[in-house]
Scaffold this motif. Structure first.
Motif, mmCIF file in Angstrom:
data_model
loop_
_atom_site.group_PDB
_atom_site.id
_atom_site.type_symbol
_atom_site.label_atom_id
_atom_site.label_comp_id
_atom_site.label_asym_id
_atom_site.label_seq_id
_atom_site.Cartn_x
_atom_site.Cartn_y
_atom_site.Cartn_z
ATOM 1 N N GLU A 112 15.039 6.041 9.650
ATOM 2 C CA GLU A 112 14.040 6.990 10.104
ATOM 3 C C GLU A 112 13.937 8.148 9.120
ATOM 4 O O GLU A 112 14.869 8.418 8.355
ATOM 5 N N SER A 113 12.793 8.821 9.151
ATOM 6 C CA SER A 113 12.509 9.854 8.177
ATOM 7 C C SER A 113 13.508 11.000 8.285
ATOM 8 O O SER A 113 13.908 11.398 9.385
ATOM 9 N N VAL A 114 13.922 11.526 7.147
ATOM 10 C CA VAL A 114 14.903 12.612 7.142
ATOM 11 C C VAL A 114 14.263 13.884 7.710
ATOM 12 O O VAL A 114 14.900 14.665 8.417
ATOM 13 N N ASN A 135 0.805 -1.204 0.000
ATOM 14 C CA ASN A 135 0.000 0.000 0.000
ATOM 15 C C ASN A 135 0.846 1.266 0.000
ATOM 16 O O ASN A 135 0.494 2.253 -0.609
ATOM 17 N N LYS A 136 1.950 1.215 0.736
ATOM 18 C CA LYS A 136 2.765 2.415 0.881
ATOM 19 C C LYS A 136 3.770 2.502 -0.256
ATOM 20 O O LYS A 136 4.349 1.479 -0.645
ATOM 21 N N PRO A 137 4.023 3.695 -0.777
ATOM 22 C CA PRO A 137 4.986 3.816 -1.878
ATOM 23 C C PRO A 137 6.416 3.540 -1.437
ATOM 24 O O PRO A 137 7.226 3.068 -2.215
ATOM 25 N N VAL A 138 6.741 3.826 -0.184
ATOM 26 C CA VAL A 138 8.102 3.634 0.303
ATOM 27 C C VAL A 138 8.050 2.872 1.621
ATOM 28 O O VAL A 138 7.255 3.204 2.492
ATOM 29 N N THR A 139 8.873 1.856 1.731
ATOM 30 C CA THR A 139 9.032 1.171 3.015
ATOM 31 C C THR A 139 10.503 1.253 3.371
ATOM 32 O O THR A 139 11.342 0.928 2.539
ATOM 33 N N SER A 140 10.827 1.695 4.568
ATOM 34 C CA SER A 140 12.224 1.887 4.915
ATOM 35 C C SER A 140 12.452 1.573 6.384
ATOM 36 O O SER A 140 11.567 1.771 7.208
ATOM 37 N N ILE A 141 13.665 1.086 6.687
ATOM 38 C CA ILE A 141 14.011 0.902 8.086
ATOM 39 C C ILE A 141 14.760 2.111 8.621
ATOM 40 O O ILE A 141 15.001 2.214 9.812
#
Lengths: 412, 137
Positions: free
Chosen positions: B121-123, B113-119
């Motif tokens: 943390e958000s910039v 569902n989400k365009p980006v998955t990341s481990i």
């Protein structure tokens, strides 16, 4: 420093010219002074059982059509040759390595060079518990690999984060190349374990003697009691392993013929692979392999800190560095009388804000702010770093820029 | 000790440094007699050697499975298996199925569902009501 040639330093760790090595009647006169290519040495001399006499050795190979000299049928000049069935060997014969699809698939999966022989890759998969003979198991290679892994990790951490406290360095080492990390790496490479080691098993499987369920871990791995009553930080740095544990790691050869857990065998394989790569391909390729497979793993160093008294540490640090004593001030707050208050507290030294933290109480916010300030100090990262291993073999020392060495963590 | 450390293990990021192909073994099962294996047999005879050469990371195994439909079974590094029945398929479609199995990761299919998955943390950080410009009403 001049680099030692690989062929010369490799031969002593691969299956060497042991006195009870069977002499090949054809090649003995020819190859006296030259150092042949590594896998040939291994292939010609490997046997995995204790042999009384040289002449008694002739091992049945899985593929009799192999063109290797020792695989050919015994010449009639030497009588009394006994063929050993592969089931009688403790670990697979090196000739089986060149026919194993698992091994060549593993070599391609790890993007190893074609120059890296499959026989050596097969040897790195044999734990001393499967084959006690040091010429055929991975004990020696794993010692070399453990030292290389420790060296590369330590220099990366110390050069890039010169102010890290020693417990955090230990924890980061453990996270990158500790036993658990290496076992995870091995499983991510798709290493499967053989149910029982033996000469007839596919050499692409990890060979070790399995610990039966319910039985105790062997004594060499179990030494939990420190053998020195006062285990100091110096003792942890100097005398034990690179992860700061209380006792020394077991000697790999001491685990021969002892059932071991899978984690132990898997980590010895990864270490031995690093050692074997160093011997066959040289250190630049090993460093690239290390960077791709180990340093590329994600580790947030700021989550490793576990402060007990951050406020006290911070005031000690400010006193040591000659800053003004830290003062905590409330920046903003909301809902003081409500069920969910939020306080934002900053720690100031004079007019400089050292850190900031938010918490549900004033105390908590102050602690978080002090911890944030300490982390900002400890996690300092110089912009330009020259790793010592990048200067190996370089004659031109102008490229070398001295790295920062910090005076150490705060001692309270 | 004023400071202790928490022991963890660094998280893997496949493809950030090295890339490990997740499919480790492909098994091709065929039948000599039955007509549903015609495409599979043609694939094994003509294009499987080239396919194996192009994918040296994968261990290939071919075995007969008499009086059954042809099957390609893939084994993955995470321990999962995935099998595709290739009955009555042409050789070209069999190759497509084999490539599909090769490129799969072995995980169960999931809706993204989400365009980006990341481990990481958000910039930009999480928005905080206490920082930035005050809103004047």
């Amino acid at each position: 420093m001049k680099r030692v040639r690989i062929s010369r330093c490799a031969t002593q760790l691969l299956a060497g010219r042991t006195p009870r090595r069977p002499s090949c009647p054809c090649a003995a006169g020819l190859q006296r002074d030259i150092t042949p290519h590594d896998y040939r040495i291994q292939a010609r001399s490997l046997s995995t059982v204790a042999i009384e006499k040289d002449s008694e050795l002739d091992i049945g190979t899985p593929d009799p059509t192999s063109s290797q000299p020792a695989a050919a049928p015994a010449p009639p000049a030497i009588p009394h040759r006994k063929r050993l069935a592969p089931e009688q060997l403790p670990s697979p014969h090196p000739f089986a390595a060149s026919h194993s699809t698992k091994l060549s698939a593993l070599r391609a999966r790890l993007s190893l060079h074609q120059r890296f022989p499959l026989q050596t890759l097969a040897r790195t998969l044999v734990h001393p518990s499967a084959d006690p003979d040091p010429a055929f198991n991975n004990a020696s290679l794993s010692i070399l690999g453990a030292n290389l892994l420790g060296y590369y990790t330590t220099e990366y951490l110390l050069c890039n984060y010169p102010r890290l406290p020693i417990p955090v360095i230990f924890a980061a080492q453990h996270a990158y190349t500790g036993p658990k990390a290496l076992a995870t790496v091995a499983s991510e490479w798709g290493i499967e374990a053989a149910a029982e080691p033996g000469g007839e098993v596919d050499p692409g499987l990890l060979q070790f003697r399995r610990l039966r369920s319910g039985s105790r871990v062997p004594a060499a791995l179990r030494r939990q009691v420190p053998w020195k009553w006062n285990v100091t930080t110096t003792h942890r740095i100097v005398a034990t392993d690179e992860f700061g544990s209380d006792n020394t790691p077991p000697d790999p050869q001491s685990l021969s013929a002892v059932p071991v857990p899978m984690e132990e065998a898997a980590q010895s394989f990864v270490r031995a692979l690093i050692g074997a790569l160093h011997l066959h391909l040289g250190s630049p390729l090993v460093k690239r392999f290390y960077r791709d497979h180990f340093l590329s793993r994600q580790l947030d160093l700021s989550t490793l800190f576990d402060f007990r008294t951050p406020t006290r540490d911070l005031s000690k640090l400010c006193a040591r560095e000659g800053f003004e004593a830290p003062v905590a001030r409330l920046i903003s707050e909301t809902g003081r009388a409500s069920r969910h208050p939020v306080f934002v507290v900053g720690v100031y030294s004079g007019k400089d804000k050292l850190g900031e933290g938010a918490g549900a109480s004033l105390e908590e916010a102050r602690f978080r702010a002090a911890a944030a300030a300490l982390k900002a100090w400890y996690l300092y990262r110089p912009i330009e770093v020259t790793l010592p291993s990048s200067m190996e073999g370089e004659l031109d020392t102008r490229k070398w820029k001295p790295n920062m060495v910090d005076c150490g963590e705060v001692i309270v | 000790m004023p400071l202790s450390a928490i022991k963890t293990v660094a998280k893997p990021q496949n493809g950030v440094g090295a890339f490990i192909l997740q499919c480790k073994r492909l098994e091709f099962h065929y039948c000599d007699w039955a007509g549903s294996s015609r495409g599979m047999n043609a694939f094994i005879k003509t294009s499987l050697p080239a396919f194996a050469k192009r994918n040296p990371q994968i261990e290939m195994a071919i075995s007969p499975r008499p009086r059954k439909h042809p099957v390609i079974r893939a084994h993955y590094i995470n321990g999962a298996q995935r099998a595709i029945c290739v009955r009555n398929l042409e050789a070209e479609s069999v190759r497509e199925k084999a490539e599909m199995l090769r490129d799969a990761s072995g995980e169960k299919n999931k809706r993204v569902n989400k365009p980006v998955t990341s481990i990481n943390e958000s910039v930009r950080g999480i928005w905080s009501p206490f920082h930035g410009d005050e809103i004047k009403i």
